[in-house]
Scaffold this motif. Structure first.
Motif, mmCIF file in Angstrom:
data_model
loop_
_atom_site.group_PDB
_atom_site.id
_atom_site.type_symbol
_atom_site.label_atom_id
_atom_site.label_comp_id
_atom_site.label_asym_id
_atom_site.label_seq_id
_atom_site.Cartn_x
_atom_site.Cartn_y
_atom_site.Cartn_z
ATOM 1 N N PHE A 40 23.831 0.797 24.656
ATOM 2 C CA PHE A 40 24.025 1.833 23.639
ATOM 3 C C PHE A 40 25.466 1.729 23.134
ATOM 4 C CE2 PHE A 40 20.677 3.259 26.404
ATOM 5 C CZ PHE A 40 19.761 3.891 25.570
ATOM 6 N N ASP A 41 25.642 1.400 21.866
ATOM 7 C CA ASP A 41 26.976 1.344 21.263
ATOM 8 C C ASP A 41 27.340 2.749 20.780
ATOM 9 O OD1 ASP A 41 27.583 -1.460 21.473
ATOM 10 O OD2 ASP A 41 26.024 -1.812 19.979
ATOM 11 N N LEU A 42 28.448 3.290 21.306
ATOM 12 C CA LEU A 42 28.841 4.671 21.032
ATOM 13 C C LEU A 42 30.077 4.727 20.146
ATOM 14 C CD1 LEU A 42 28.518 5.967 24.710
ATOM 15 C CD2 LEU A 42 26.791 6.125 22.900
ATOM 16 N N SER A 43 30.185 5.795 19.398
ATOM 17 C CA SER A 43 31.383 6.003 18.561
ATOM 18 C C SER A 43 32.543 6.551 19.381
ATOM 19 C CB SER A 43 31.065 6.955 17.414
ATOM 20 O OG SER A 43 30.673 8.229 17.918
ATOM 21 N N ARG A 67 24.565 12.231 19.443
ATOM 22 C CA ARG A 67 23.482 12.199 18.470
ATOM 23 C C ARG A 67 23.018 10.761 18.299
ATOM 24 N NH1 ARG A 67 24.001 13.533 12.076
ATOM 25 N NH2 ARG A 67 25.708 12.054 12.351
ATOM 26 N N LEU A 68 21.698 10.545 18.256
ATOM 27 C CA LEU A 68 21.132 9.215 18.064
ATOM 28 C C LEU A 68 21.075 8.903 16.573
ATOM 29 C CD1 LEU A 68 19.787 6.699 19.294
ATOM 30 C CD2 LEU A 68 17.587 7.883 19.063
ATOM 31 N N LYS A 69 21.940 7.995 16.160
ATOM 32 C CA LYS A 69 21.954 7.562 14.760
ATOM 33 C C LYS A 69 21.135 6.289 14.572
ATOM 34 C CE LYS A 69 25.198 6.524 11.018
ATOM 35 N NZ LYS A 69 26.627 6.306 10.662
ATOM 36 N N ALA A 70 21.050 5.466 15.604
ATOM 37 C CA ALA A 70 20.331 4.195 15.533
ATOM 38 C C ALA A 70 18.835 4.413 15.736
ATOM 39 C CB ALA A 70 20.869 3.230 16.583
ATOM 40 N N SER A 71 18.065 3.388 15.385
ATOM 41 C CA SER A 71 16.615 3.436 15.559
ATOM 42 C C SER A 71 16.222 2.715 16.837
ATOM 43 C CB SER A 71 15.921 2.778 14.364
ATOM 44 O OG SER A 71 14.529 2.666 14.603
ATOM 45 N N LEU A 72 15.236 3.244 17.538
ATOM 46 C CA LEU A 72 14.713 2.612 18.747
ATOM 47 C C LEU A 72 13.452 1.803 18.473
ATOM 48 C CD1 LEU A 72 15.039 5.637 21.210
ATOM 49 C CD2 LEU A 72 16.604 3.698 20.993
ATOM 50 N N SER A 73 12.878 1.977 17.295
ATOM 51 C CA SER A 73 11.573 1.382 17.005
ATOM 52 C C SER A 73 11.636 -0.137 16.850
ATOM 53 C CB SER A 73 10.990 2.005 15.729
ATOM 54 O OG SER A 73 11.864 1.782 14.622
ATOM 55 N N GLY A 74 12.805 -0.682 16.509
ATOM 56 C CA GLY A 74 12.893 -2.118 16.267
ATOM 57 C C GLY A 74 13.165 -2.956 17.495
ATOM 58 N N LEU A 75 13.324 -2.335 18.653
ATOM 59 C CA LEU A 75 13.619 -3.083 19.871
ATOM 60 C C LEU A 75 12.391 -3.873 20.329
ATOM 61 C CD1 LEU A 75 15.665 -0.420 21.865
ATOM 62 C CD2 LEU A 75 16.550 -2.369 20.567
ATOM 63 N N LYS A 76 12.591 -5.143 20.646
ATOM 64 C CA LYS A 76 11.491 -5.993 21.089
ATOM 65 C C LYS A 76 11.298 -5.832 22.598
ATOM 66 C CE LYS A 76 12.084 -9.426 17.426
ATOM 67 N NZ LYS A 76 12.332 -10.860 17.106
ATOM 68 N N LEU A 77 10.163 -5.299 22.968
ATOM 69 C CA LEU A 77 9.891 -5.001 24.377
ATOM 70 C C LEU A 77 9.025 -6.060 25.038
ATOM 71 C CD1 LEU A 77 9.238 -1.153 24.076
ATOM 72 C CD2 LEU A 77 11.402 -2.356 24.453
#
Length: 437
Positions: A40-43, A67-77
């Motif tokens: 997780f890259d954080l600010s 707050r989650l600004k990034a999307s989790l849907s694109g991660l390849k599982l």
């Protein structure tokens, strides 16, 4: 009225966003042979708590005021033990990320503070409980023939990997990709070479800690550790290939010291729990100069450097030394090969081509083979061949009969006689019998 509504909306937005101290700007996932890593890259820095739940199996990360600004849907599982990733807000401003697991894992999480190369990060490592689901180099054992003669094991280490791209060149060329390609070419060459058994420290796009690379070489009983790199310098004009060995004192040049500092900082980028202790004691390293290990590393490096001279401009014509952490195995001769400067546009263009990657691999392979052919460890197939006067040499591109005769300290006449040759013509891939000098 319209203006008042807009001001009210802005104030509400400010009040809402002020509840979060930081943002998750990106989420990245890497698959290694024995674990899955989620970053997780954080600010900014953030506190977190790791929770494991059963029936069904879940791993939960609670991250405070984020707050989650990034999307989790694109991660390849695919090929991971993670079935699904979900997220939500709890207690007003805390982020909860839930990993629905399809296989058992041992989780570990830790935070990494921002540094010159990367910002604040939260790392979640999920270690496999069963056999890895991705391809990895097979376990290496010292192959012994019927006469009790074993192969030499060469540990080939492609630098960087995973979230650590290494140095960056023009057109988004990444060091980690270039050196993995060269390492695989080198592996293939040794795989075909009688008397040698190669092993890849990193067989794919994942990160291995500097200590972990040494440990793997030791676990696989390596006779040599060779780390492949293609670094950058502050000036794009810098160019040339180099070979490095460990220094237990000072670096042999400013450039060597700069390079060692960059490489030793790789764990900060690659994401290593800095609380892990290094088991190589300072006293052992001090004694390294009193053993044959460092001497062998320097001479081996010189043999490789001599071969590289035929295909590349050399940055330095002698083996340099610096305090590279990856080379600190007191019992394994270790060298680090800089195949070129990826920050130099001309060298980057060559390093990006498979033909040049193959040339570089052939040069490194020939240099290592040259050394071990003349100085084979006891009990190896190469040592037996040398004792019997039946040592063999497989011709590589660029070889000449006079070069081979000089390398093995025999006359051209004896070399021709031992192989029934009427002239000096040779072919790439041809095997020559080397008579006793």
């Amino acid at each position: 009225m319209g203006r008042a509504c807009r001001i009210f909306a802005i104030l509400c937005w400010l009040a809402a966003t002020s509840a979060w101290a930081a943002e998750v700007q990106d989420v990245r996932l890497w698959r290694a042979p024995d674990h899955t890593r989620v970053v997780f890259d954080l600010s900014g820095p953030a506190e977190h708590k790791l929770i494991t739940l059963d029936n069904p199996s879940r791993i939960v990360l609670d991250i405070s005021d984020v707050r989650l600004k990034a999307s989790l849907s694109g991660l390849k599982l695919d090929d991971t033990p993670i079935g699904k990733i979900r997220s939500g807000i709890r207690e007003g401003s805390d982020l909860r990320v839930v990993f629905d697991m399809s296989a058992g894992v041992k989780p570990r999480s830790f935070a990494l503070k921002a540094n010159a190369q990367a910002g604040d990060r939260l790392v979640l490592d999920l270690y496999d409980l069963t056999a890895a689901t991705v391809s990895q180099p097979p376990p290496v054992t010292k192959k012994v023939d019927a006469g009790g003669r074993r192969d030499l094991i060469v540990a080939i280490d492609a630098g960087h990997g995973g979230e650590d791209p290494g140095a960056l060149g023009p057109n988004r060329l990444r060091e980690k990709d270039v050196v993995l390609a060269i390492s695989k070419e080198l592996y293939a060459l040794f795989e075909r070479e009688p008397g040698f058994k190669p092993t890849l420290i990193r067989g794919g796009d994942y990160y291995v800690s500097l200590k972990g690379r040494r440990d793997l070489a030791r676990q696989r009983q390596a006779d040599l550790f060779v780390s492949i790199h293609a670094d950058a310098f502050t000036r794009p004009q810098a160019n040339g290939a180099s070979v490095y060995a460990l220094s237990t004192k000072g670096a042999t040049s400013t450039a060597a010291q700069y390079l060692a500092q960059r490489e030793n900082a790789a764990d900060l980028i690659g994401g290593v729990n800095l609380s892990d202790k290094d088991d190589v004691l300072a006293g052992v390293l001090a004694d390294l100069s009193m053993t044959s290990t460092l001497d062998t590393s320097l001479k081996m490096g010189g043999s490789v450097l001599g071969r590289m001279d035929s295909i590349a401009r050399l940055h330095k014509r002698s083996v340099e030394q610096a305090g590279f952490a990856v080379l600190k195995s007191p019992d394994i001769p270790s060298i680090l090969v800089e195949t070129g400067f990826i920050s130099n546009p001309a060298e980057a263009r060559r390093l990006a081509t498979r033909s040049y990657q193959q040339q570089m691999a052939r040069a490194i392979h020939a240099g290592i083979r040259d050394w071990f052919s003349q100085h084979p460890p006891a009990g190896t197939l190469l040592a037996w061949q040398k004792q019997q006067g039946g040592q063999q040499y497989t011709i590589a591109r660029g070889d000449t009969l006079s070069d081979i005769a000089q390398r093995f300290n025999v006359s051209i006449t004896d070399l021709k006689s031992a192989n029934g040759m009427s002239d000096t013509r040779i072919l790439v891939g041809q095997t020559l019998k080397i008579p006793t000098s």
